[in-house]
Write a protein that holds these residues in place. Structure first.
Motif, PDB file in Angstrom:
ATOM      1  N   LYS A 175       0.809  -1.216   0.000  1.00  0.00           N
ATOM      2  CA  LYS A 175       0.000   0.000   0.000  1.00  0.00           C
ATOM      3  C   LYS A 175       0.848   1.274   0.000  1.00  0.00           C
ATOM      4  O   LYS A 175       0.339   2.345  -0.293  1.00  0.00           O
ATOM      5  CB  LYS A 175      -0.958   0.005   1.191  1.00  0.00           C
ATOM      6  N   GLU A 176       2.139   1.164   0.285  1.00  0.00           N
ATOM      7  CA  GLU A 176       2.992   2.352   0.370  1.00  0.00           C
ATOM      8  C   GLU A 176       3.762   2.668  -0.912  1.00  0.00           C
ATOM      9  O   GLU A 176       4.034   3.828  -1.194  1.00  0.00           O
ATOM     10  CB  GLU A 176       3.979   2.186   1.527  1.00  0.00           C
ATOM     11  N   LEU A 177       4.121   1.643  -1.662  1.00  0.00           N
ATOM     12  CA  LEU A 177       4.924   1.843  -2.868  1.00  0.00           C
ATOM     13  C   LEU A 177       4.375   1.021  -4.024  1.00  0.00           C
ATOM     14  O   LEU A 177       3.768  -0.034  -3.809  1.00  0.00           O
ATOM     15  CB  LEU A 177       6.381   1.434  -2.613  1.00  0.00           C
ATOM     16  N   PRO A 178       4.619   1.453  -5.248  1.00  0.00           N
ATOM     17  CA  PRO A 178       4.171   0.680  -6.418  1.00  0.00           C
ATOM     18  C   PRO A 178       4.876  -0.674  -6.501  1.00  0.00           C
ATOM     19  O   PRO A 178       5.991  -0.845  -6.025  1.00  0.00           O
ATOM     20  CB  PRO A 178       4.575   1.566  -7.603  1.00  0.00           C
ATOM     21  N   SER A 179       4.176  -1.601  -7.133  1.00  0.00           N
ATOM     22  CA  SER A 179       4.732  -2.939  -7.323  1.00  0.00           C
ATOM     23  C   SER A 179       4.840  -3.247  -8.804  1.00  0.00           C
ATOM     24  O   SER A 179       4.291  -2.532  -9.645  1.00  0.00           O
ATOM     25  CB  SER A 179       3.839  -3.977  -6.649  1.00  0.00           C
ATOM     26  N   LEU A 180       5.509  -4.319  -9.099  1.00  0.00           N
ATOM     27  CA  LEU A 180       5.733  -4.755 -10.472  1.00  0.00           C
ATOM     28  C   LEU A 180       4.428  -4.829 -11.267  1.00  0.00           C
ATOM     29  O   LEU A 180       4.320  -4.256 -12.355  1.00  0.00           O
ATOM     30  CB  LEU A 180       6.437  -6.115 -10.447  1.00  0.00           C
ATOM     31  N   SER A 181       3.424  -5.488 -10.727  1.00  0.00           N
ATOM     32  CA  SER A 181       2.168  -5.630 -11.471  1.00  0.00           C
ATOM     33  C   SER A 181       1.380  -4.324 -11.539  1.00  0.00           C
ATOM     34  O   SER A 181       0.687  -4.068 -12.516  1.00  0.00           O
ATOM     35  CB  SER A 181       1.302  -6.732 -10.865  1.00  0.00           C
ATOM     36  N   SER A 182       1.508  -3.462 -10.528  1.00  0.00           N
ATOM     37  CA  SER A 182       0.723  -2.222 -10.523  1.00  0.00           C
ATOM     38  C   SER A 182       1.196  -1.211 -11.568  1.00  0.00           C
ATOM     39  O   SER A 182       0.463  -0.291 -11.903  1.00  0.00           O
ATOM     40  CB  SER A 182       0.719  -1.583  -9.132  1.00  0.00           C
TER      41      SER A 182
END
Length: 129
Positions: A29-36
């Motif tokens: 919820k704090e940082l973007p992820s690979l899939s996002s």
């Protein structure tokens, strides 16, 4: 040769890293992820193998991908060999001399169990070593 979809994902990731420099592997919820950001495992692995992206455990011990620029900027402040265990230091020295070894070889040389190996490697990944 990558298909159009793979090429598009790699382009998206390159653009993301150019602007932001850091990306988590898994949802957070704090940082973007690979899939996002539209990437996937295959595209990030290709970029790692090409030396465009670095694998680390920089953010809270989680798999964190870093751009070359971000890595170069933070590396002088994070590479603290004196904070890792003696076995992690020995693995680091070994890999510095050899440049490449697979998991089985490292486990065998240092007589590490399945639990000891990831712990020692995580110390190196956290310190960007």
């Amino acid at each position: 040769m990558p298909d159009k979809e793979e090429a598009m994902k790699e382009t998206l990731l390159k653009s993301y890293f150019y602007h932001h420099g850091l990306l988590l592997c898994n949802e957070n919820k704090e940082l973007p992820s690979l899939s996002s950001v539209g990437g996937d495992w295959n595209s990030i692995v290709i970029m790692i193998e090409q030396g465009e992206i670095f694998y680390s455990k920089l953010y809270k011990g989680r798999v964190t991908y870093l751009s070359q620029d971000f890595y170069a900027q933070i590396k002088p402040f994070r590479q603290r060999l004196n904070t890792v265990s003696p076995i992690s230091r020995d693995i680091f020295d070994f890999l510095n001399k050899k440049e490449y070894a697979d998991t089985a070889e490292i486990k065998n040389i240092f007589m590490l169990s399945g639990k000891e190996f990831p712990k020692a490697m995580d110390e190196l990944f956290k310190e960007l070593l």
